[in-house]
Motif scaffolding. Structure first.
Motif, mmCIF file in Angstrom:
data_model
loop_
_atom_site.group_PDB
_atom_site.id
_atom_site.type_symbol
_atom_site.label_atom_id
_atom_site.label_comp_id
_atom_site.label_asym_id
_atom_site.label_seq_id
_atom_site.Cartn_x
_atom_site.Cartn_y
_atom_site.Cartn_z
ATOM 1 N N THR A 40 0.827 -1.209 0.000
ATOM 2 C CA THR A 40 0.000 0.000 0.000
ATOM 3 C C THR A 40 0.861 1.259 0.000
ATOM 4 O O THR A 40 0.444 2.302 -0.517
ATOM 5 N N HIS A 43 1.598 1.760 -3.614
ATOM 6 C CA HIS A 43 0.435 2.344 -4.292
ATOM 7 C C HIS A 43 0.252 3.805 -3.897
ATOM 8 O O HIS A 43 -0.195 4.627 -4.705
ATOM 9 N N THR A 46 2.837 5.865 -5.918
ATOM 10 C CA THR A 46 2.439 6.112 -7.310
ATOM 11 C C THR A 46 1.157 6.925 -7.420
ATOM 12 O O THR A 46 0.824 7.412 -8.507
ATOM 13 N N GLU A 48 -1.790 5.580 -6.890
ATOM 14 C CA GLU A 48 -2.831 4.681 -7.401
ATOM 15 C C GLU A 48 -4.017 4.534 -6.467
ATOM 16 O O GLU A 48 -5.158 4.413 -6.915
ATOM 17 N N ASN A 49 -3.764 4.496 -5.151
ATOM 18 C CA ASN A 49 -4.863 4.144 -4.250
ATOM 19 C C ASN A 49 -5.579 5.335 -3.641
ATOM 20 O O ASN A 49 -6.569 5.172 -2.938
ATOM 21 N N THR A 265 -7.460 -3.587 -6.904
ATOM 22 C CA THR A 265 -8.275 -2.628 -7.638
ATOM 23 C C THR A 265 -9.534 -2.357 -6.835
ATOM 24 O O THR A 265 -10.042 -3.251 -6.148
ATOM 25 N N ALA A 328 8.030 0.062 -7.418
ATOM 26 C CA ALA A 328 6.886 0.523 -8.203
ATOM 27 C C ALA A 328 6.971 0.052 -9.644
ATOM 28 O O ALA A 328 5.948 -0.107 -10.321
#
Length: 349
Positions: A40, A43, A46, A48-49, A265, A328
């Protein structure tokens, strides 16, 4: 103090921050020794989350020593080896949510809440009730594995794994590896892990279970059943994407159980008939309770050599920005990467 800060998405930097104040009543200040890089965190790095923000100091898989005690703290001494449960529950909710602390509406999580300078810093301050002492003879780096193992303990409990159950673990990354340890401690029967990365398959097999390379074909299910000795009683999805959930559902028996612990996702598609006509059960698993966390600490203390196999690399703080970039980009690192926050005497001089 030195800290690792998310400057902007895809950019980390080692920075100098003010040392935290002395702990307040009921608090403990910890000198951080090592902190693990969680999936996490990657993520968050980046973007992403959506659960991390630039300017934040992350980190929640950690261990260190008590540096200072606030007023009223008992049962701990300066110099004690400790870790801490990063799920912080407000005092007013503690009694109501005892045993299910991760569901408290007012909870904050160290390493996620942006206002908290978390464990990729040389000091962190947390409530004393979240601190878990470690045996003095336990290698301190193993304390950083307790948090991911707590995630696995909770997932295995959510899945209601019974002694002798045939269990499929989808995904052999650090959480899947921790799930294997939790299953073995629970007394599960045959365990199979599906994992596309060769290094992770090798690590999983060293833990004493079967690892299979998924091909994405229908033949995968037959291979899983053959390795398990039948359809899985339970499947634990440690990835959390549509394809892995499909594998978990197809591999379980009628009336089997699937636990979704991976968060690859935010949205998934599934074959609803596999759930309804097969009367399969899907249960989610998020974080852990305080009891799950203490259980994980006890299991690692009882079998430290086994836990150590989950660590692939320990790096200095100065190497952490590069490590985040490499991870990553899906660097081939089988297990956990730990960041040492120890002071470098040459830098200090």
């Amino acid at each position: 103090m030195k800290a690792l800060r998310l400057e902007q998405f895809n950019e980390m930097a080692v920075v100098e921050l003010p040392d935290p104040d002395l702990p307040g009543p009921g608090e403990v200040r910890i000198t951080v020794a090592v902190t693990g890089i969680c999936g996490t965190d990657i993520h968050g790095f980046t973007g992403e989350n959506g659960r991390r923000v630039p300017g934040q100091v992350m980190g929640h898989e950690t261990a260190g020593v008590v540096d200072a005690l606030g007023e009223g703290v008992a049962g701990l001494s300066v110099g004690d080896q400790v870790t801490f449960n990063p799920v912080l529950v407000p005092e007013v909710e503690a009694e109501e949510y005892a045993g299910r602390e991760q569901r408290a509406p007012g909870r904050r999580v160290v390493g996620v809440a942006p206002e908290i300078v978390a464990a990729f810093a040389q000091y962190v301050t947390v409530p004393a009730r979240n601190v878990v002492p470690l045996p003095a003879d336990l290698p301190i780096e193993l304390g950083a594995l307790i948090e991911p193992l707590a995630v696995a303990v909770h997932a295995v409990r959510q899945a209601q794994v019974q002694a002798g159950d045939r269990v499929l673990v989808v995904g052999g990354g650090p959480i899947g590896q921790s799930v294997v340890l939790a299953l073995q401690a629970t007394g599960a029967g045959s365990v199979v892990v599906t994992e596309p990365t060769a290094g992770r398959r090798e690590l999983v097999q060293e833990l004493g279970v079967t690892a299979l390379e998924p091909s994405g074909a229908d033949a995968d299910i037959a291979r899983i059943h053959s390795a398990l000795g039948g359809a899985a009683d339970v499947a634990i999805d440690a990835v959390g994407i549509s394809a892995t959930l499909a594998t978990a559902l197809h591999a379980t028996r009628l009336d089997g159980r699937v636990c979704l612990v991976g968060m690859g996702t935010p949205s998934l598609t599934l074959d609803a008939f596999l759930v309804s006509t097969g009367e399969r059960q899907i249960v989610g698993s998020f974080a852990y309770s305080a009891d799950d966390f203490r259980t994980a600490a006890a299991w690692i203390a009882a079998d430290p050599d086994r836990a150590r196999s989950l660590i692939s690399r320990t790096i200095p703080l100065t190497a952490a920005p590069t490590a985040f970039t490499e991870l990553a980009a899906h660097a081939d690192v089988p297990g956990k990467v730990l960041v040492s926050l120890a002071v470098d005497p040459t830098e200090e001089s």
